[in-house]
Design a protein around this motif. Structure first.
Motif, PDB file in Angstrom:
ATOM      1  N   ARG A 173      12.115   3.326 -15.243  1.00 27.34           N
ATOM      2  CA  ARG A 173      11.002   2.412 -14.647  1.00 27.34           C
ATOM      3  C   ARG A 173      11.012   1.960 -13.230  1.00 27.34           C
ATOM      4  NH1 ARG A 173       8.042  -0.744 -13.143  1.00 27.34           N
ATOM      5  NH2 ARG A 173       6.851  -2.497 -13.939  1.00 27.34           N
ATOM      6  N   LEU A 174      12.374   1.627 -12.791  1.00 27.78           N
ATOM      7  CA  LEU A 174      12.638   1.389 -11.400  1.00 27.78           C
ATOM      8  C   LEU A 174      12.268   2.775 -10.670  1.00 27.78           C
ATOM      9  CD1 LEU A 174      16.071  -0.385 -11.724  1.00 27.78           C
ATOM     10  CD2 LEU A 174      13.911  -1.499 -11.461  1.00 27.78           C
ATOM     11  N   GLU A 175      12.418   3.853 -11.134  1.00 27.44           N
ATOM     12  CA  GLU A 175      12.165   4.989  -9.926  1.00 27.44           C
ATOM     13  C   GLU A 175      10.629   4.963  -9.791  1.00 27.44           C
ATOM     14  OE1 GLU A 175      15.625   8.263 -10.777  1.00 27.44           O
ATOM     15  OE2 GLU A 175      13.889   8.206 -12.227  1.00 27.44           O
ATOM     16  N   THR A 176       9.806   4.486 -10.848  1.00 22.75           N
ATOM     17  CA  THR A 176       8.460   4.669 -10.554  1.00 22.75           C
ATOM     18  C   THR A 176       7.879   3.424  -9.757  1.00 22.75           C
ATOM     19  OG1 THR A 176       7.933   3.111 -12.484  1.00 22.75           O
ATOM     20  CG2 THR A 176       7.969   5.800 -12.988  1.00 22.75           C
ATOM     21  N   ALA A 177       8.722   2.500  -9.383  1.00 19.72           N
ATOM     22  CA  ALA A 177       8.303   1.268  -8.537  1.00 19.72           C
ATOM     23  C   ALA A 177       8.696   1.295  -7.357  1.00 19.72           C
ATOM     24  CB  ALA A 177       9.141   0.048  -9.284  1.00 19.72           C
ATOM     25  N   ASP A 178       7.752   0.563  -6.480  1.00 13.06           N
ATOM     26  CA  ASP A 178       7.903   0.447  -5.067  1.00 13.06           C
ATOM     27  C   ASP A 178       9.153  -0.925  -4.647  1.00 13.06           C
ATOM     28  OD1 ASP A 178       7.257  -0.906  -2.176  1.00 13.06           O
ATOM     29  OD2 ASP A 178       6.785   1.109  -2.037  1.00 13.06           O
ATOM     30  N   ARG A 179      10.107  -0.816  -4.103  1.00 16.43           N
ATOM     31  CA  ARG A 179      10.807  -1.708  -3.931  1.00 16.43           C
ATOM     32  C   ARG A 179      10.221  -2.910  -3.178  1.00 16.43           C
ATOM     33  NH1 ARG A 179      16.573  -0.555  -4.111  1.00 16.43           N
ATOM     34  NH2 ARG A 179      16.028   1.538  -3.438  1.00 16.43           N
ATOM     35  N   GLU A 180       9.630  -2.699  -2.269  1.00 12.11           N
ATOM     36  CA  GLU A 180       8.816  -4.084  -1.471  1.00 12.11           C
ATOM     37  C   GLU A 180       8.089  -4.513  -2.279  1.00 12.11           C
ATOM     38  OE1 GLU A 180       8.392  -6.932   1.050  1.00 12.11           O
ATOM     39  OE2 GLU A 180      10.032  -5.492   1.040  1.00 12.11           O
ATOM     40  N   LEU A 181       7.190  -3.755  -3.074  1.00 13.54           N
ATOM     41  CA  LEU A 181       6.207  -4.475  -3.816  1.00 13.54           C
ATOM     42  C   LEU A 181       6.627  -5.353  -5.289  1.00 13.54           C
ATOM     43  CD1 LEU A 181       3.597  -1.329  -4.190  1.00 13.54           C
ATOM     44  CD2 LEU A 181       3.531  -3.509  -2.655  1.00 13.54           C
ATOM     45  N   VAL A 182       7.923  -4.459  -5.593  1.00 13.84           N
ATOM     46  CA  VAL A 182       8.551  -5.417  -6.736  1.00 13.84           C
ATOM     47  C   VAL A 182       9.135  -6.763  -6.286  1.00 13.84           C
ATOM     48  CG1 VAL A 182      10.639  -5.060  -8.357  1.00 13.84           C
ATOM     49  CG2 VAL A 182       9.089  -3.371  -8.159  1.00 13.84           C
ATOM     50  N   HIS A 183       9.897  -6.597  -4.923  1.00 13.89           N
ATOM     51  CA  HIS A 183      10.384  -7.850  -4.278  1.00 13.89           C
ATOM     52  C   HIS A 183       9.156  -8.785  -4.003  1.00 13.89           C
ATOM     53  CE1 HIS A 183      11.717 -10.192  -0.778  1.00 13.89           C
ATOM     54  NE2 HIS A 183      12.613 -10.328  -1.395  1.00 13.89           N
ATOM     55  N   ARG A 184       8.146  -8.357  -3.726  1.00 14.69           N
ATOM     56  CA  ARG A 184       7.141  -9.416  -3.521  1.00 14.69           C
ATOM     57  C   ARG A 184       6.654 -10.052  -4.859  1.00 14.69           C
ATOM     58  NH1 ARG A 184       5.320 -11.377   1.485  1.00 14.69           N
ATOM     59  NH2 ARG A 184       5.809 -10.036   3.146  1.00 14.69           N
ATOM     60  N   GLY A 185       6.734  -9.213  -5.699  1.00 16.71           N
ATOM     61  CA  GLY A 185       6.224  -9.626  -7.398  1.00 16.71           C
ATOM     62  C   GLY A 185       7.502 -10.749  -7.711  1.00 16.71           C
ATOM     63  N   SER A 186       8.728 -10.377  -7.578  1.00 14.67           N
ATOM     64  CA  SER A 186       9.807 -10.953  -7.837  1.00 14.67           C
ATOM     65  C   SER A 186       9.668 -12.502  -7.320  1.00 14.67           C
ATOM     66  CB  SER A 186      10.970 -10.488  -7.539  1.00 14.67           C
ATOM     67  OG  SER A 186      11.330  -9.357  -8.266  1.00 14.67           O
ATOM     68  N   THR A 187       9.415 -12.473  -5.965  1.00  5.81           N
ATOM     69  CA  THR A 187       9.036 -13.945  -5.248  1.00  5.81           C
ATOM     70  C   THR A 187       8.049 -14.740  -5.921  1.00  5.81           C
ATOM     71  OG1 THR A 187       9.945 -12.836  -3.313  1.00  5.81           O
ATOM     72  CG2 THR A 187       8.601 -15.064  -2.993  1.00  5.81           C
ATOM     73  N   LEU A 188       7.001 -14.010  -6.173  1.00  5.60           N
ATOM     74  CA  LEU A 188       5.761 -14.617  -6.963  1.00  5.60           C
ATOM     75  C   LEU A 188       6.120 -15.467  -8.299  1.00  5.60           C
ATOM     76  CD1 LEU A 188       2.692 -15.227  -7.003  1.00  5.60           C
ATOM     77  CD2 LEU A 188       2.399 -13.279  -8.099  1.00  5.60           C
ATOM     78  N   PHE A 189       6.743 -14.472  -9.184  1.00  2.32           N
ATOM     79  CA  PHE A 189       6.926 -14.881 -10.524  1.00  2.32           C
ATOM     80  C   PHE A 189       8.459 -16.004 -10.521  1.00  2.32           C
ATOM     81  CE2 PHE A 189       4.490 -10.915 -11.495  1.00  2.32           C
ATOM     82  CZ  PHE A 189       3.258 -11.540 -11.981  1.00  2.32           C
ATOM     83  N   ALA A 190       9.058 -15.920  -9.418  1.00  2.00           N
ATOM     84  CA  ALA A 190      10.069 -16.867  -9.496  1.00  2.00           C
ATOM     85  C   ALA A 190       9.615 -18.146  -9.165  1.00  2.00           C
ATOM     86  CB  ALA A 190      10.930 -16.507  -8.229  1.00  2.00           C
ATOM     87  N   LEU A 191       8.443 -18.328  -9.051  1.00  2.00           N
ATOM     88  CA  LEU A 191       7.854 -19.661  -8.837  1.00  2.00           C
ATOM     89  C   LEU A 191       7.699 -20.364 -10.221  1.00  2.00           C
ATOM     90  CD1 LEU A 191       4.850 -19.012  -6.032  1.00  2.00           C
ATOM     91  CD2 LEU A 191       7.078 -20.255  -5.689  1.00  2.00           C
ATOM     92  N   PRO A 192       8.092 -21.602 -10.273  1.00  2.00           N
ATOM     93  CA  PRO A 192       7.959 -22.200 -11.642  1.00  2.00           C
ATOM     94  C   PRO A 192       6.906 -22.010 -12.630  1.00  2.00           C
ATOM     95  CG  PRO A 192       9.020 -23.694  -9.955  1.00  2.00           C
ATOM     96  CD  PRO A 192       8.201 -22.804  -9.314  1.00  2.00           C
ATOM     97  N   HIS A 193       5.550 -22.353 -11.751  1.00  2.00           N
ATOM     98  CA  HIS A 193       4.243 -22.154 -12.514  1.00  2.00           C
ATOM     99  C   HIS A 193       4.176 -20.740 -13.006  1.00  2.00           C
ATOM    100  CE1 HIS A 193       3.468 -22.048  -8.236  1.00  2.00           C
ATOM    101  NE2 HIS A 193       2.195 -21.511  -8.431  1.00  2.00           N
ATOM    102  N   HIS A 194       4.605 -19.712 -12.259  1.00  2.00           N
ATOM    103  CA  HIS A 194       4.452 -18.264 -12.864  1.00  2.00           C
ATOM    104  C   HIS A 194       5.493 -17.763 -13.703  1.00  2.00           C
ATOM    105  CE1 HIS A 194       0.644 -18.392 -10.481  1.00  2.00           C
ATOM    106  NE2 HIS A 194       1.170 -18.178  -9.373  1.00  2.00           N
ATOM    107  N   ALA A 195       6.703 -18.640 -13.563  1.00  2.00           N
ATOM    108  CA  ALA A 195       8.008 -18.074 -14.255  1.00  2.00           C
ATOM    109  C   ALA A 195       7.738 -17.620 -15.731  1.00  2.00           C
ATOM    110  CB  ALA A 195       9.074 -19.265 -14.259  1.00  2.00           C
ATOM    111  N   ALA A 196       7.019 -18.064 -16.583  1.00  2.64           N
ATOM    112  CA  ALA A 196       6.777 -17.964 -17.874  1.00  2.64           C
ATOM    113  C   ALA A 196       6.007 -16.545 -18.099  1.00  2.64           C
ATOM    114  CB  ALA A 196       5.907 -19.046 -18.834  1.00  2.64           C
TER     115      ALA A 196
END
Length: 237
Positions: free
Chosen positions: A99-122
């Motif tokens: 799963r991690l080898e198929t991912a781009d680190r920067e894109l995942v980082h950006r996604g993690s930042t987005l989904f860390a927001l309270p209204h997107h956490a769920a």
């Protein structure tokens, strides 16, 4: 679903894929944002109305699509691997690594930042659950009782911690991340061993024969139809 509906659904998927491909170069600079979505629409040549239909939440829907694209790549890697030659714990670890080898680190980082927001956490938590469920399904998990939930809950915890470790990993070929995953999976297997021992304990047997029988009422959700229950894997996006 009629042939026309299938065609429309396929068209939406193709549109979303085209938008995602055009969006990826912009994510590094603008994240999974409306600005990225607008740039993707302009560069992909997709009709604005169709783009809005494919991704009504704009950048957020593109982030979700990217995550699920990674899940599909992971499952493909697991299906192509000789999992039967591995120990069971190694099969689970292989899924996480794939799963991690198929991912781009920067894109995942950006996604993690987005989904860390309270209204997107769920929604972010739901995507992690989907990944964990996809791994267990690829491994042939047949549990339909409370174990269905416990397996996915534990693997979700391992996967989410592995992602955070991986994002900060500067070791060559992410070697420290793979070692981290092996340690976490080893911990999970110890828990499973302990659970097996407890099941043979006279006190545990007495509990399961009494109040514990309520656990028998817990069943895995029916994923053949859309459900809001944990474990529902959404259509490809």
């Amino acid at each position: 679903m009629t042939e026309t509906q299938k065609t429309e659904a396929d068209h939406i998927l193709e549109t979303r894929a085209a938008l995602l491909e055009a969006a990826i170069p912009h994510v590094v600079f603008d994240g999974w944002s409306d600005a990225t979505f607008d740039a993707a629409v302009a560069e992909s040549g997709v009709d604005a109305g169709l783009a809005a239909q494919a991704c009504p939440r704009k950048g957020l829907d593109l982030a979700v699509a990217y995550h699920r694209q990674g899940d599909r790549a992971m499952v493909a890697a697991m299906e192509a691997a000789d999992l039967q030659s591995m120990r069971y714990s190694d099969r689970v670890a292989y899924g996480l690594r794939a799963r991690l080898e198929t991912a781009d680190r920067e894109l995942v980082h950006r996604g993690s930042t987005l989904f860390a927001l309270p209204h997107h956490a769920a929604e972010g938590a739901g995507l992690i659950w989907e990944t964990s469920s996809a791994i267990w399904d690829a491994l042939g998990d047949t549990s339909r009782d409370v174990n269905w939930y416990s397996k996915r809950a534990m693997l979700s915890a391992v996967y989410s911690s592995a992602v955070l470790f991986w994002l900060g990993d500067t070791s060559e070929d992410s070697a420290e991340t793979w070692a981290f995953i092996d340690r976490r999976i080893s911990d999970v297997m110890k828990i499973e061993t302990t659970k097996a021992k407890l099941r043979d304990n006279p006190l545990s047997k007495a509990f399961m024969a009494g109040p514990g029988r309520l656990l028998d009422l817990i069943k895995a959700p029916d994923t053949s139809a859309q459900s809001n229950m944990p474990g529902y894997v959404a259509p490809k996006s």
